[in-house]
Design a protein around this motif. Structure first.
Motif, PDB file in Angstrom:
ATOM      1  N   VAL A  65      -9.952   8.585  11.108  1.00 54.96           N
ATOM      2  CA  VAL A  65     -10.379   7.615  10.086  1.00 54.96           C
ATOM      3  C   VAL A  65     -11.651   6.888  10.498  1.00 54.96           C
ATOM      4  O   VAL A  65     -12.615   6.836   9.740  1.00 54.96           O
ATOM      5  N   THR A  71      -9.354   9.199   5.740  1.00 50.83           N
ATOM      6  CA  THR A  71      -8.555   8.224   4.996  1.00 50.83           C
ATOM      7  C   THR A  71      -7.086   8.484   5.283  1.00 50.83           C
ATOM      8  O   THR A  71      -6.644   9.628   5.250  1.00 50.83           O
ATOM      9  N   GLU A  72      -6.351   7.420   5.561  1.00 53.02           N
ATOM     10  CA  GLU A  72      -4.910   7.581   5.760  1.00 53.02           C
ATOM     11  C   GLU A  72      -4.253   7.795   4.394  1.00 53.02           C
ATOM     12  O   GLU A  72      -4.802   7.360   3.373  1.00 53.02           O
ATOM     13  N   GLY A  77       0.254   3.012   5.445  1.00 54.47           N
ATOM     14  CA  GLY A  77      -0.278   2.136   6.477  1.00 54.47           C
ATOM     15  C   GLY A  77       0.659   1.006   6.877  1.00 54.47           C
ATOM     16  O   GLY A  77       1.370   0.440   6.045  1.00 54.47           O
ATOM     17  N   TRP A 110      -3.344   0.887  -0.160  1.00 52.53           N
ATOM     18  CA  TRP A 110      -4.024   0.487   1.063  1.00 52.53           C
ATOM     19  C   TRP A 110      -4.127  -1.035   1.098  1.00 52.53           C
ATOM     20  O   TRP A 110      -4.171  -1.680   0.046  1.00 52.53           O
ATOM     21  N   GLY A 154     -13.143   1.723   5.359  1.00 49.79           N
ATOM     22  CA  GLY A 154     -12.662   2.026   4.015  1.00 49.79           C
ATOM     23  C   GLY A 154     -13.812   1.910   3.034  1.00 49.79           C
ATOM     24  O   GLY A 154     -14.963   2.196   3.378  1.00 49.79           O
ATOM     25  N   ASN A 171      -8.304   0.995   5.467  1.00 50.99           N
ATOM     26  CA  ASN A 171      -7.266   1.782   6.133  1.00 50.99           C
ATOM     27  C   ASN A 171      -6.569   0.952   7.201  1.00 50.99           C
ATOM     28  O   ASN A 171      -7.228   0.343   8.049  1.00 50.99           O
ATOM     29  N   SER A 172      -5.238   0.939   7.189  1.00 48.91           N
ATOM     30  CA  SER A 172      -4.472   0.217   8.217  1.00 48.91           C
ATOM     31  C   SER A 172      -4.810   0.696   9.621  1.00 48.91           C
ATOM     32  O   SER A 172      -4.889  -0.111  10.547  1.00 48.91           O
TER      33      SER A 172
END
Length: 182
Positions: A65, A71-72, A77, A110, A154, A171-172
């Motif tokens: 990421v 991208t998760e 997340g 997200w 992100g 993104n976490s």
């Protein structure tokens, strides 16, 4: 050409492209590139790590990421539903990025924030983020990166809550949460 450049300087840009300042000693407190190890850099930051050093420091998902602009998956997340008070930092360099006070539920899958930590009105010069144009999926989007280490975090979209109307979709795995000490 000089008039065109003067007109460009007067516009309220949120980020100056690397090619615009490369080779200058200083740009508003940001360091221009000084050599091949940080070519195109505009930020105050620690020395850049190599790809293998980032891979050792980060989990495979964090690396994908933050360093490869991945991208998760949505709704996966760890910080999506976090409601604790505190600060969200960059997982790569620990720079403070977003406050829990500006986090909200967007329903997108997200973690979402209405503004970056350090924002004053529309001025993001004291934040830990930069914006970049991203056309990797076709239509132009605005990528959000860490100002200190250039980690991909992100994107930001213009469909958030008032008064700014922004939705920082982050993104976490790009974040590290530090709870407030009461």
């Amino acid at each position: 050409m000089a008039r065109f450049l003067c007109a460009l300087r007067s516009l309220p840009f949120r980020e100056v492209p690397g090619w615009a300042v490369r080779g200058r000693a200083d740009q508003g407190g940001l360091r221009a590139s000084t050599g091949p190890e940080d070519a195109g850099s505009l930020t105050k930051r620690k020395p850049v790590l190599s790809k293998s050093e980032w891979q050792k420091k980060l989990t495979p998902e964090q690396f994908h990421v933050t360093r490869e602009k991945g991208t998760e998956p949505p709704f996966s997340g760890i910080y999506l539903n976090n409601k604790e008070s505190g600060m969200y930092h960059c997982v790569c360099c620990d720079s403070p990025l977003f406050s829990s006070e500006k986090k909200y539920c967007s329903g997108t899958g997200w973690p979402s924030f209405s503004e970056a930590h350090g924002t004053s009105g529309s001025d993001e010069s004291n934040t830990g983020i930069l914006r970049r144009v991203d056309t990797s999926l076709g239509p132009a989007r605005t990528e959000v990166i860490c100002k200190q280490c250039e980690a991909h975090l992100g994107h930001v979209f213009p469909d958030g809550p008032g008064p700014t109307g922004q939705r920082f979709c982050i993104n976490s795995v790009a974040l590290k949460f530090k709870p407030s000490k009461h």
